[in-house]
Scaffold this active site. Structure first.
Site, mmCIF file in Angstrom:
data_model
loop_
_atom_site.group_PDB
_atom_site.id
_atom_site.type_symbol
_atom_site.label_atom_id
_atom_site.label_comp_id
_atom_site.label_asym_id
_atom_site.label_seq_id
_atom_site.Cartn_x
_atom_site.Cartn_y
_atom_site.Cartn_z
ATOM 1 N N ASP A 281 -8.005 -5.441 0.243
ATOM 2 C CA ASP A 281 -8.492 -6.215 -0.899
ATOM 3 C C ASP A 281 -8.137 -7.680 -0.824
ATOM 4 O O ASP A 281 -8.658 -8.496 -1.584
ATOM 5 C CB ASP A 281 -7.932 -5.625 -2.200
ATOM 6 N N HIS B 275 0.849 -1.183 0.000
ATOM 7 C CA HIS B 275 0.000 0.000 0.000
ATOM 8 C C HIS B 275 0.884 1.232 0.000
ATOM 9 O O HIS B 275 1.939 1.233 0.629
ATOM 10 C CB HIS B 275 -0.904 0.006 1.244
HETATM 11 N N1 CMC Z 1 4.090 -7.544 -4.845
HETATM 12 C C1 CMC Z 1 5.424 -7.561 -5.025
HETATM 13 N N2 CMC Z 1 6.207 -6.479 -4.903
HETATM 14 C C2 CMC Z 1 5.615 -5.328 -4.550
HETATM 15 C C3 CMC Z 1 4.230 -5.247 -4.344
HETATM 16 C C4 CMC Z 1 3.464 -6.407 -4.488
HETATM 17 N N3 CMC Z 1 2.148 -6.387 -4.303
HETATM 18 N N4 CMC Z 1 3.901 -3.976 -4.018
HETATM 19 C C5 CMC Z 1 5.039 -3.270 -4.024
HETATM 20 N N5 CMC Z 1 6.077 -4.087 -4.352
HETATM 21 C C6 CMC Z 1 7.485 -3.705 -4.407
HETATM 22 C C7 CMC Z 1 7.780 -2.897 -5.675
HETATM 23 O O1 CMC Z 1 8.192 -3.719 -6.735
HETATM 24 C C8 CMC Z 1 8.859 -1.966 -5.195
HETATM 25 O O2 CMC Z 1 10.059 -2.671 -5.194
HETATM 26 P P1 CMC Z 1 11.463 -1.890 -5.519
HETATM 27 O O3 CMC Z 1 11.589 -0.867 -4.431
HETATM 28 O O4 CMC Z 1 12.479 -2.973 -5.450
HETATM 29 O O5 CMC Z 1 11.285 -1.295 -6.865
HETATM 30 C C9 CMC Z 1 8.513 -1.689 -3.745
HETATM 31 O O6 CMC Z 1 7.732 -2.844 -3.311
HETATM 32 C C10 CMC Z 1 7.692 -0.422 -3.531
HETATM 33 O O7 CMC Z 1 6.576 -0.478 -4.411
HETATM 34 P P2 CMC Z 1 5.972 0.787 -5.169
HETATM 35 O O8 CMC Z 1 5.255 0.325 -6.397
HETATM 36 O O9 CMC Z 1 7.016 1.840 -5.317
HETATM 37 O O10 CMC Z 1 4.930 1.276 -4.094
HETATM 38 P P3 CMC Z 1 3.703 2.187 -4.387
HETATM 39 O O11 CMC Z 1 3.407 2.883 -3.119
HETATM 40 O O12 CMC Z 1 3.908 3.032 -5.588
HETATM 41 O O13 CMC Z 1 2.556 1.127 -4.748
HETATM 42 C C11 CMC Z 1 0.675 -0.280 -4.643
HETATM 43 C C12 CMC Z 1 1.519 0.754 -3.905
HETATM 44 C C13 CMC Z 1 -0.587 -0.533 -3.824
HETATM 45 C C14 CMC Z 1 0.232 0.261 -6.011
HETATM 46 C C15 CMC Z 1 1.507 -1.570 -4.803
HETATM 47 O O14 CMC Z 1 1.904 -2.073 -3.550
HETATM 48 C C16 CMC Z 1 0.755 -2.651 -5.595
HETATM 49 O O15 CMC Z 1 0.770 -2.631 -6.823
HETATM 50 N N6 CMC Z 1 0.061 -3.607 -4.872
HETATM 51 C C17 CMC Z 1 -0.751 -4.574 -5.540
HETATM 52 C C18 CMC Z 1 -2.070 -3.940 -5.917
HETATM 53 C C19 CMC Z 1 -2.979 -3.742 -4.714
HETATM 54 O O16 CMC Z 1 -3.161 -4.631 -3.891
HETATM 55 N N7 CMC Z 1 -3.598 -2.545 -4.652
HETATM 56 C C20 CMC Z 1 -4.584 -2.237 -3.633
HETATM 57 C C21 CMC Z 1 -4.198 -1.101 -2.767
HETATM 58 S S1 CMC Z 1 -5.272 -1.019 -1.345
HETATM 59 C C22 CMC Z 1 -6.741 -0.448 -1.940
HETATM 60 C C23 CMC Z 1 -6.858 1.022 -1.901
HETATM 61 O O17 CMC Z 1 -6.692 1.626 -0.791
HETATM 62 O O18 CMC Z 1 -7.134 1.585 -2.972
#
Ligand code: CMC
Length: 434
Positions: A369, A311
């Site tokens: 989720d 998240h």
């Molecule tokens: N599985 C594997 N690796 C992950 C995941 C995951 N679900 N989420 C983040 N990472 C890794 C990502 O690859 C990155 O690694 P590195 O630093 O080596 O590049 C690191 O963790 C940080 O991730 P980020 O993408 O920079 O983090 P963000 O804050 O931009 O993304 C997120 C947050 C929710 C989009 C992401 O965690 C994700 O895609 N999760 C899966 C989708 C999901 O479950 N979304 C629902 C969010 S909750 C509902 C809501 O409140 O809307």
């Protein structure tokens, strides 16, 4: 809204030898902010923060999140206490008005929402323009936007009374619209709302009753539905809420703003994640295949991510996910689903990921989720409906945030700037010379 930020100090920024003082403002809790509103005027530079990871876009008094501690408060009340003791209607009142209602206020609000559940007769025909296999979120974006055409008398954003009526209409009609989007996709006749039923029971009945057979609403399932609505009701300045605020800042009508929020929520990185999480659990299928998927999630060259994990704000267990996990077990018990293979996969996946150094170091915990999909599927909703339910519940949060913005005297049209890296000025060449 009465602005309450206080000056806490100042920050100095030196650019090309020139030092500029920027006020540091504080709220009631949470990190202070550096007020950069005059930065461009005084220093000729913009700040750069794609994805708004360090940017506060507004002052708000509605929802507070401490992502490191896993705290979520609506108007100061912890989400688990509200999910345990309150109702969605009471929470809606709280989000909109800032305080819990008295018994009389609650009764009046509940009555008002119940009285606005019906849709204009012509609105029902509007659904028929869609293909039967349309994604229900596509139907939601279109139909909610179309509310402006049907209820034009409540689109004047400068009239507080019109704003209140528009709010009540949307909160009340959203379950009717969502249930119709569902019924249309399965080819069943629409079921009219019954105003003697509470919000969640009415919605479940509109989804699952058929003219030939009424649907007896289980109190456990109605309570679970209501709790799911509470958990999703608001979540601070996320993508869809910011979309609603941005659309609203241009003084667009509230129905169009909420439709914009629905469009943003549809994305799999946001509201679409519950659908994606369930699809992923189905794809994994059995506990023995989990290591393969954990490996893929950690592989930098593989775009696969564990859906329902991670998240932007929570770097701890999502407090909503805790309530959701309990609700999930309650629903499966009620429905007699003792050994749902997907639940087994989910619990084992959670256990492994919470111990795996990759997920531990990156602070990737299950989010709401992760368990909501299993719960909703057990209740009888197809995966395409999951985000629709999220939109239904989030509508009140969007409205509360939109109203707060309209009433904020410091509010301006949202207009971010950019760092431009494209071509600089050049002369047009006729096609014969290219
Ligand atoms: N599985 C594997 N690796 C992950 C995941 C995951 N679900 N989420 C983040 N990472 C890794 C990502 O690859 C990155 O690694 P590195 O630093 O080596 O590049 C690191 O963790 C940080 O991730 P980020 O993408 O920079 O983090 P963000 O804050 O931009 O993304 C997120 C947050 C929710 C989009 C992401 O965690 C994700 O895609 N999760 C899966 C989708 C999901 O479950 N979304 C629902 C969010 S909750 C509902 C809501 O409140 O809307």
């Amino acid at each position: 809204m009465k602005n309450k930020t206080e000056k806490k100090g100042s920050a100095q920024l030196t650019i090309n030898g020139k030092t500029i003082d920027l006020p540091v403002l504080g709220g009631s809790v949470g990190p202070d902010v550096i007020d950069i509103r005059t930065l461009y005027r005084d220093a000729g530079v913009f700040t750069y923060d794609p994805g708004f990871t360090s940017t506060g876009s507004c002052e708000s008094q509605i929802t507070y999140i401490d992502g490191d501690e896993g705290v979520l408060l609506y108007r100061g009340y912890p989400i688990d206490q509200l999910a345990e003791n309150s109702s969605f209607i009471e929470v809606s009142y709280l989000l909109l008005h800032g305080e819990l209602p008295s018994a009389k206020e609650l009764e009046e609000f509940d009555w008002t929402i119940r009285r606005h559940t019906m849709l204009h007769d012509q609105f029902d025909q509007f659904f028929r323009g869609y293909r039967r296999d349309a994604h229900p979120m596509a139907v939601m974006v279109g139909t909610v936007g179309a509310l402006a055409a049907f209820y034009h008398d409540s689109t004047d954003i400068n009239d507080p009374k019109a704003r209140t009526i528009a709010s009540h209409r949307m909160i009340a009609k959203m379950p009717t619209i969502a249930a119709r989007a569902f019924k249309y996709s399965v080819g069943q006749p629409f079921i009219s709302p019954r105003n003697e039923l509470d919000y969640a029971s009415n919605f479940l009945r509109m989804c699952f009753a058929v003219p030939a057979e009424d649907y007896v609403v289980s109190p456990t399932l109605a309570r679970a539905m209501d709790r799911i609505f509470i958990l999703h009701a608001d979540h601070e300045q996320n993508a869809s809420t910011s979309t609603v605020r941005l659309a609203g800042s241009a003084e667009s009508n509230p129905f169009a703003c909420i439709a914009a929020g629905i469009a943003s929520l549809w994305g799999p990185a946001h509201g679409g994640a519950n659908e994606a999480a369930l699809n992923m659990l189905e794809e994994i299928g059995s506990v023995d295949r989990i290591p393969e998927y954990i490996k893929r999630a950690k592989d930098k060259d593989d775009p696969f991510r564990l859906m329902g994990f991670g998240h932007r704000v929570y770097k701890n267990y999502d407090p909503r996910a805790k309530v959701m996990r309990t609700t999930c077990h309650e629903v499966l018990d009620e429905l007699g689903v003792k050994n749902d293979p997907l639940l087994q996969v989910a619990m084992e996946l959670e256990r492994i990921a919470l111990e795996d150094p990759y997920f531990v170091e990156k602070k990737l915990y299950p989010n709401i989720d992760f368990y909501s999909g299993i719960t909703l599927r057990a209740m009888g909703f197809p995966t395409e409906m999951f985000t629709v339910l999220f939109a239904l519940a989030r509508t009140v949060g969007w409205i509360a945030q939109w109203s707060e913005m309209i009433e904020d005297p410091t509010q301006k049209i949202g207009r971010p700037r950019q760092v431009f890296t494209g071509a600089t000025e050049r002369a047009y060449l006729p096609v014969s010379k290219r």
